[in-house]
Design a protein around this motif. Structure first.
Motif, PDB file in Angstrom:
ATOM      1  N   GLU A   7       0.820  -1.202   0.000  1.00  0.00           N
ATOM      2  CA  GLU A   7       0.000   0.000   0.000  1.00  0.00           C
ATOM      3  C   GLU A   7       0.861   1.261   0.000  1.00  0.00           C
ATOM      4  OE1 GLU A   7      -2.699  -0.186   3.254  1.00  0.00           O
ATOM      5  OE2 GLU A   7      -3.830  -1.880   2.451  1.00  0.00           O
ATOM      6  N   SER A   8       2.139   1.110  -0.324  1.00  0.00           N
ATOM      7  CA  SER A   8       3.069   2.244  -0.284  1.00  0.00           C
ATOM      8  C   SER A   8       3.458   2.692  -1.683  1.00  0.00           C
ATOM      9  CB  SER A   8       4.341   1.870   0.493  1.00  0.00           C
ATOM     10  OG  SER A   8       4.039   1.512   1.821  1.00  0.00           O
ATOM     11  N   TRP A   9       3.519   3.991  -1.858  1.00  0.00           N
ATOM     12  CA  TRP A   9       3.948   4.607  -3.117  1.00  0.00           C
ATOM     13  C   TRP A   9       5.364   5.138  -2.902  1.00  0.00           C
ATOM     14  CZ3 TRP A   9       0.837   9.205  -5.728  1.00  0.00           C
ATOM     15  CH2 TRP A   9       1.495   9.595  -6.913  1.00  0.00           C
ATOM     16  N   ILE A  10       6.311   4.637  -3.683  1.00  0.00           N
ATOM     17  CA  ILE A  10       7.707   5.078  -3.602  1.00  0.00           C
ATOM     18  C   ILE A  10       8.037   5.886  -4.858  1.00  0.00           C
ATOM     19  CG2 ILE A  10      10.123   4.384  -3.402  1.00  0.00           C
ATOM     20  CD1 ILE A  10       9.136   1.697  -2.317  1.00  0.00           C
ATOM     21  N   GLU A  11       8.522   7.097  -4.661  1.00  0.00           N
ATOM     22  CA  GLU A  11       8.995   7.907  -5.778  1.00  0.00           C
ATOM     23  C   GLU A  11      10.511   7.982  -5.680  1.00  0.00           C
ATOM     24  OE1 GLU A  11       7.429  11.853  -7.897  1.00  0.00           O
ATOM     25  OE2 GLU A  11       8.233  12.224  -5.907  1.00  0.00           O
ATOM     26  N   PHE A  12      11.201   7.492  -6.694  1.00  0.00           N
ATOM     27  CA  PHE A  12      12.667   7.425  -6.686  1.00  0.00           C
ATOM     28  C   PHE A  12      13.229   8.471  -7.638  1.00  0.00           C
ATOM     29  CE2 PHE A  12      16.727   5.797  -8.273  1.00  0.00           C
ATOM     30  CZ  PHE A  12      17.380   5.472  -7.094  1.00  0.00           C
ATOM     31  N   ILE A  13      14.018   9.409  -7.086  1.00  0.00           N
ATOM     32  CA  ILE A  13      14.674  10.447  -7.886  1.00  0.00           C
ATOM     33  C   ILE A  13      16.148  10.452  -7.515  1.00  0.00           C
ATOM     34  CG2 ILE A  13      14.783  12.905  -8.435  1.00  0.00           C
ATOM     35  CD1 ILE A  13      11.865  13.129  -7.570  1.00  0.00           C
ATOM     36  N   ALA A  14      17.028  10.372  -8.500  1.00  0.00           N
ATOM     37  CA  ALA A  14      18.472  10.352  -8.233  1.00  0.00           C
ATOM     38  C   ALA A  14      19.181  11.395  -9.087  1.00  0.00           C
ATOM     39  CB  ALA A  14      19.041   8.968  -8.515  1.00  0.00           C
ATOM     40  N   GLN A  15      20.164  12.068  -8.479  1.00  0.00           N
ATOM     41  CA  GLN A  15      20.988  13.039  -9.180  1.00  0.00           C
ATOM     42  C   GLN A  15      22.453  12.735  -8.932  1.00  0.00           C
ATOM     43  OE1 GLN A  15      19.389  16.702  -7.447  1.00  0.00           O
ATOM     44  NE2 GLN A  15      18.391  17.187  -9.373  1.00  0.00           N
ATOM     45  N   GLY A  16      23.295  13.156  -9.871  1.00  0.00           N
ATOM     46  CA  GLY A  16      24.735  12.984  -9.688  1.00  0.00           C
ATOM     47  C   GLY A  16      25.203  11.545  -9.755  1.00  0.00           C
ATOM     48  N   ILE A  17      24.485  10.696 -10.483  1.00  0.00           N
ATOM     49  CA  ILE A  17      24.887   9.289 -10.600  1.00  0.00           C
ATOM     50  C   ILE A  17      26.193   9.207 -11.391  1.00  0.00           C
ATOM     51  CG2 ILE A  17      24.216   7.006 -11.435  1.00  0.00           C
ATOM     52  CD1 ILE A  17      21.317   7.924 -11.266  1.00  0.00           C
ATOM     53  N   ASP A  18      27.146   8.444 -10.882  1.00  0.00           N
ATOM     54  CA  ASP A  18      28.466   8.338 -11.499  1.00  0.00           C
ATOM     55  C   ASP A  18      28.444   7.317 -12.642  1.00  0.00           C
ATOM     56  OD1 ASP A  18      31.138   8.568 -12.046  1.00  0.00           O
ATOM     57  OD2 ASP A  18      31.795   7.308 -10.369  1.00  0.00           O
ATOM     58  N   VAL A  19      27.942   7.765 -13.799  1.00  0.00           N
ATOM     59  CA  VAL A  19      27.895   6.909 -14.980  1.00  0.00           C
ATOM     60  C   VAL A  19      28.317   7.728 -16.196  1.00  0.00           C
ATOM     61  CG1 VAL A  19      26.079   5.396 -14.102  1.00  0.00           C
ATOM     62  CG2 VAL A  19      25.469   7.453 -15.383  1.00  0.00           C
TER      63      VAL A  19
END
Length: 214
Positions: A7-19
């Motif tokens: 019943e959980s909503w997860i919003e995933f936002i990432a910055q500065g990923i080393d790729v």
């Protein structure tokens, strides 16, 4: 990325990923997949949430009509514009996301004053958490820690703080009114010095509070 777990909503936002910048979206997703899996696992295995918090019965009633805070004419006078002004409660479905969902669940009130020429910006907006006095008290400790936000006196409010924020260009007056946390924010560039914004926002509160029970 948005993920629904139980019943959980997860919003995933990432910055500065080393790729490597040339990597495809799929390759980047594969790179962060272990981190996402760890987050999902932590949420899935977390204890069941407690019953949703509700405002105490002693909490004062906030206005359902945003114009109680400021009518279109009052906004035009205070912001020096002759334009048509849309007063919105922010519940038109645009920009729907996890923040909006959380605000809806706990009953946060939102008001926005939008002159027709400003598009997606809101020179004045107000958010209010019914019974949110406890949230104000906890956050004010951190807000005032470095001296950029200071306690101010506002007739009709039990407590209040004011400060301007360089990163956003907005100044904010946080208040406790009849046990509610009411936050007013205005775009400083449209008004002038920080003191001018403070006076304007305090004036809005002191004019509006007597109208709450009208």
């Amino acid at each position: 990325m948005n993920i629904f777990v139980g019943e959980s909503w997860i919003e995933f936002i990432a910055q500065g990923i080393d790729v490597n910048p040339s990597l495809s979206n799929d390759a980047v997703s594969e790179h962060v997949a272990p981190l996402i899996a760890e987050i999902v696992s932590a949420v899935r295995n977390a204890p069941a949430p407690e019953k949703l918090w509700v405002a105490p019965a002693s909490t004062g009633i906030l206005p359902a009509d945003c114009s109680v805070y400021a009518t279109a004419d009052e906004f035009r006078s205070e912001f020096g514009t002759a334009e048509e002004v849309l007063i919105s409660d922010g519940n038109d479905g645009e920009g729907w996301g996890i923040d909006n969902a959380a605000w809806t669940i706990v009953g946060v009130d939102r008001c926005m004053w939008v002159p027709e020429s400003t598009g997606q910006t809101w020179p004045l907006y107000i958010t209010a958490l019914p019974g949110g006095e406890w949230g104000y008290d906890r956050s004010s400790v951190f807000m005032t820690a470095d001296g950029t936000v200071q306690a101010v006196s506002v007739i009709g409010a039990e407590r209040a703080t004011f400060g301007c924020h360089v990163y956003s260009g907005f100044c904010t007056l946080d208040t406790v009114i009849a046990g509610n946390w009411v936050q007013l924010s205005a775009e400083q560039a449209l008004i002038g010095a920080a003191g001018d914004v403070q006076a304007l926002l305090i004036g809005i509160v002191e004019r509006a509070v007597p109208r709450f029970s009208a």
